[in-house]
Motif scaffolding. Structure first.
Motif, mmCIF file in Angstrom:
data_model
loop_
_atom_site.group_PDB
_atom_site.id
_atom_site.type_symbol
_atom_site.label_atom_id
_atom_site.label_comp_id
_atom_site.label_asym_id
_atom_site.label_seq_id
_atom_site.Cartn_x
_atom_site.Cartn_y
_atom_site.Cartn_z
ATOM 1 N N ARG A 89 49.914 15.656 39.138
ATOM 2 C CA ARG A 89 49.005 16.048 38.057
ATOM 3 C C ARG A 89 47.742 16.670 38.638
ATOM 4 N N CYS A 92 48.442 20.176 40.152
ATOM 5 C CA CYS A 92 48.601 21.183 39.101
ATOM 6 C C CYS A 92 47.263 21.558 38.467
ATOM 7 N N ARG A 93 46.429 20.588 38.221
ATOM 8 C CA ARG A 93 45.131 20.857 37.604
ATOM 9 C C ARG A 93 44.248 21.677 38.539
ATOM 10 N N ARG A 94 44.278 21.351 39.813
ATOM 11 C CA ARG A 94 43.456 22.080 40.775
ATOM 12 C C ARG A 94 43.907 23.536 40.896
ATOM 13 N N ARG A 98 50.475 25.034 34.674
ATOM 14 C CA ARG A 98 50.949 24.277 33.526
ATOM 15 C C ARG A 98 52.126 23.395 33.952
ATOM 16 N N ALA A 132 46.823 16.069 30.074
ATOM 17 C CA ALA A 132 46.653 17.182 31.006
ATOM 18 C C ALA A 132 47.856 18.111 31.022
#
Length: 338
Positions: A89, A92-94, A98, A132
């Motif tokens: 997670r 992916c956010r950094r 998606r 997220a």
């Protein structure tokens, strides 16, 4: 499509999450997709408190990032909310990627049953984790409604399937008999992890005719064997032995109130064995008002009514659930949410 699946639940663990992901991955690969599964087996691990057989990845983020870079995925699915799930997670956010998630387990209920931690705390953490992602896959309409009611967004239906060639009434005629099969009939069978969250005591304490059999293992087994010496505990049974147990029982009893689906329900039905359960998430969606079992807050009443079900109808009902359709829905969700 190059699909990356990250899951804290993976082989050699034996549970519904692993069986689901393992089967879906096999279906996708057979269709030509390239699927990479990253589980705890690739990392240093620590045992889960209370579940020594379940290992959790220790500080996996850097190594996981290298695996991701080498694979170069087109789509990412984060299957669980453990150390690997949180690490993926964060990656992916950094990177602005998606990704989809899936909701397999009501950990807030499990943690509350084992530790007393308020459910609201755990639900808030779960909601944050899944928020997220671009879509949260869940197994049943009942669960989807509950998640939406708890503030989860982008909930995506994703049902399950059953291997009709593996689980069949014909399994009753294969292999040698086991000791429990000579017990007085009817045989009420329960299969799965022997742990507090499965609510086995509700089944074991029932005043039922015939005999009770538990297939499976887990941290509560020794204590329950001492408390209920009249119950036959077989330990784990896999492959043909598990299929035979389903097919040779008279009723499959599912006392859990916290499962999100219950693959064992379909496995029993595919074997021609009717189901008795509480009217909760999972049984409500698999059984509903079908005559292949009985749902009742009085579990004893459900067990006795289930004896009247026709075994051939159980098999027909299970055939409505397809792993092929399950895999296609999973892939479609990746395409839509990525």
């Amino acid at each position: 499509m190059r699909i990356l699946v990250v899951s804290d639940a993976w082989l050699p663990q034996v549970n519904g999450v692993v069986r689901t992901m393992q089967t879906v991955v096999a279906e996708l690969r057979a269709r030509g997709d390239v699927v990479e599964v990253v589980g705890p087996d690739r990392f240093p691990t620590l045992p889960t408190p209370g579940y020594a057989e379940i290992r959790l990845a220790l500080a996996p983020r850097r190594r996981l990032a290298r695996i991701v870079d080498e694979f170069r995925p087109d789509a990412v699915h984060v299957a669980t909310e453990g150390p690997l799930g949180w690490a993926m997670r964060a990656i992916c956010r950094r990177r602005g990627w998606r990704f989809t998630t899936s909701f397999h387990t009501k950990f807030p209920d499990y943690l509350h049953a084992r530790t007393g931690i308020p459910k609201s705390w755990s639900w808030a953490l779960m909601r944050r984790f899944h928020a997220a992602g671009s879509g949260t896959l869940c197994a049943t309409p009942t669960l989807a409604a509950e998640l939406r009611g708890r503030g989860f967004a982008h909930v995506v239906p994703w049902s399950r399937g059953v291997d009709l060639s593996r689980f069949s009434p014909d399994a009753a005629e294969q292999g040698a008999a086991e000791a429990w099969e000579s017990l007085p009939r009817p045989i009420f069978l329960c299969a799965g992890r022997v742990a507090v969250e499965k609510n086995l005591e509700a089944f074991l304490a029932l005043d039922l005719p015939g005999s009770k059999v538990v297939v499976g293992d887990g941290p509560q087994r020794a204590a329950l064997m001492r408390r209920f010496p009249e119950v036959h505990f077989t330990g784990w049974r896999e492959n043909g032995a598990l299929a035979r147990a389903y097919a040779r029982a008279d009723v499959f009893v599912f006392p859990s109130r916290t499962d999100t689906f219950g693959l064992v329900l379909l496995e029993a039905l595919a074997s021609g064995t009717p189901v008795a359960a509480y009217p909760v998430t999972g049984p409500l969606d698999v059984i509903a008002d079908s005559p292949v079992g009985a749902l009742d807050e009085d579990l004893r009443a459900a067990c006795l009514r289930a004896l009247q079900a026709k075994r051939e109808e159980c098999r027909v009902h299970a055939a409505r659930f397809s792993w092929s359709a399950c895999a296609q829905r999973f892939r479609d969700s990746l395409l839509h949410c990525s």
